[in-house]
Design a protein around this motif. Structure first.
Motif, PDB file in Angstrom:
ATOM      1  N   ALA A  12       0.839  -1.198   0.000  1.00 48.12           N
ATOM      2  CA  ALA A  12       0.000   0.000   0.000  1.00 48.12           C
ATOM      3  C   ALA A  12       0.878   1.253   0.000  1.00 48.12           C
ATOM      4  N   THR A  13       0.656   2.123  -0.950  1.00 45.55           N
ATOM      5  CA  THR A  13       1.451   3.344  -1.033  1.00 45.55           C
ATOM      6  C   THR A  13       0.594   4.602  -0.961  1.00 45.55           C
ATOM      7  N   TRP A  14      -0.708   4.429  -0.836  1.00 44.02           N
ATOM      8  CA  TRP A  14      -1.612   5.569  -0.711  1.00 44.02           C
ATOM      9  C   TRP A  14      -2.275   5.519   0.648  1.00 44.02           C
ATOM     10  N   ILE A  15      -2.513   6.687   1.224  1.00 41.18           N
ATOM     11  CA  ILE A  15      -3.261   6.774   2.468  1.00 41.18           C
ATOM     12  C   ILE A  15      -4.610   7.379   2.103  1.00 41.18           C
ATOM     13  N   HIS A  16      -5.666   6.571   2.163  1.00 44.52           N
ATOM     14  CA  HIS A  16      -7.008   7.024   1.810  1.00 44.52           C
ATOM     15  C   HIS A  16      -7.734   7.469   3.068  1.00 44.52           C
ATOM     16  N   GLY A  17      -8.100   8.729   3.098  1.00 43.53           N
ATOM     17  CA  GLY A  17      -8.810   9.246   4.257  1.00 43.53           C
ATOM     18  C   GLY A  17      -7.859   9.701   5.341  1.00 43.53           C
ATOM     19  N   ILE A  18      -8.094  10.866   5.866  1.00 45.35           N
ATOM     20  CA  ILE A  18      -7.216  11.421   6.883  1.00 45.35           C
ATOM     21  C   ILE A  18      -7.877  11.360   8.255  1.00 45.35           C
ATOM     22  N   GLU A  19      -9.129  11.757   8.339  1.00 42.88           N
ATOM     23  CA  GLU A  19      -9.846  11.793   9.608  1.00 42.88           C
ATOM     24  C   GLU A  19      -9.956  10.392  10.201  1.00 42.88           C
ATOM     25  N   GLY A  20      -9.350  10.172  11.339  1.00 41.18           N
ATOM     26  CA  GLY A  20      -9.464   8.901  12.050  1.00 41.18           C
ATOM     27  C   GLY A  20      -8.715   7.741  11.409  1.00 41.18           C
ATOM     28  N   ASN A  21      -7.906   7.995  10.407  1.00 39.59           N
ATOM     29  CA  ASN A  21      -7.181   6.927   9.729  1.00 39.59           C
ATOM     30  C   ASN A  21      -5.920   6.598  10.523  1.00 39.59           C
ATOM     31  N   PRO A  22      -5.805   5.360  11.044  1.00 42.00           N
ATOM     32  CA  PRO A  22      -4.639   5.022  11.879  1.00 42.00           C
ATOM     33  C   PRO A  22      -3.331   5.063  11.086  1.00 42.00           C
ATOM     34  N   ILE A  23      -3.363   4.779   9.792  1.00 41.65           N
ATOM     35  CA  ILE A  23      -2.145   4.797   8.983  1.00 41.65           C
ATOM     36  C   ILE A  23      -1.665   6.237   8.800  1.00 41.65           C
TER      37      ILE A  23
ATOM     38  N   ALA B 170       1.935   7.633   9.952  1.00 47.03           N
ATOM     39  CA  ALA B 170       2.790   8.336   8.986  1.00 47.03           C
ATOM     40  C   ALA B 170       3.217   9.698   9.540  1.00 47.03           C
ATOM     41  N   GLN B 171       2.296  10.393  10.207  1.00 49.57           N
ATOM     42  CA  GLN B 171       2.650  11.675  10.817  1.00 49.57           C
ATOM     43  C   GLN B 171       3.674  11.490  11.932  1.00 49.57           C
ATOM     44  N   GLU B 172       3.467  10.481  12.781  1.00 48.85           N
ATOM     45  CA  GLU B 172       4.378  10.240  13.905  1.00 48.85           C
ATOM     46  C   GLU B 172       5.799   9.940  13.427  1.00 48.85           C
TER      47      GLU B 172
ATOM     48  N   THR C 204       1.956  16.106  -0.753  1.00 46.69           N
ATOM     49  CA  THR C 204       0.863  15.379  -0.116  1.00 46.69           C
ATOM     50  C   THR C 204      -0.431  15.999  -0.577  1.00 46.69           C
ATOM     51  N   ILE C 205      -1.347  15.172  -1.101  1.00 48.09           N
ATOM     52  CA  ILE C 205      -2.629  15.665  -1.603  1.00 48.09           C
ATOM     53  C   ILE C 205      -3.730  14.933  -0.868  1.00 48.09           C
ATOM     54  N   THR C 206      -4.706  15.695  -0.347  1.00 45.39           N
ATOM     55  CA  THR C 206      -5.814  15.088   0.385  1.00 45.39           C
ATOM     56  C   THR C 206      -6.833  14.523  -0.599  1.00 45.39           C
ATOM     57  N   GLU C 207      -7.839  13.819  -0.075  1.00 48.06           N
ATOM     58  CA  GLU C 207      -8.905  13.259  -0.907  1.00 48.06           C
ATOM     59  C   GLU C 207      -9.624  14.346  -1.686  1.00 48.06           C
ATOM     60  N   ASP C 208      -9.715  15.529  -1.084  1.00 46.41           N
ATOM     61  CA  ASP C 208     -10.433  16.636  -1.728  1.00 46.41           C
ATOM     62  C   ASP C 208      -9.563  17.376  -2.736  1.00 46.41           C
TER      63      ASP C 208
END
Length: 112
Positions: free
Chosen positions: A65-76, A80-82, A105-109
């Protein structure tokens, strides 16, 4: 008459399956063993699903997995931030094989 506990089987030990199991287990707190039997079944030889980190030339690379889908409440996203994964001193390689100077970095929106 004794009532049997429901048996819950989660298919797949990827991030979704493991999150579902953790949510079921922690939501019911101490009574989970009394309320139901829980089993996670994985068809592969490891857990993690599409998340697969490997070592290459002394560096860790992500083969899955190389994409992070969803930011709100997403544990991945939180992990990644930590680990400051959104910043890099090395250039990233695009699909076309061209090197770019900075990571984006581009958000879903679509916000950068």
């Amino acid at each position: 008459m004794l009532r049997q506990k429901p048996k819950i089987v989660i298919i797949g030990a990827g991030i979704a399956g493991l999150t579902a199991a953790k949510t079921l287990y922690t939501t019911t707190q101490k009574n989970s063993n009394e309320l139901f039997d829980l089993c996670v079944v994985e068809g592969g030889n490891r857990i993690g699903g599409r998340i697969l980190t490997s070592e290459f030339n002394g560096d860790q690379i992500e083969l899955g997995a190389t994409w992070i889908h969803g930011i709100e409440g997403n544990p991945i996203h939180k992990i990644a931030q930590e680990f400051n994964s959104f910043q890099s001193e090395k250039p990233w390689e695009c699909k076309e094989g061209k090197l770019i100077d900075k990571s984006v970095t581009i958000t879903e929106d679509g916000y950068q």
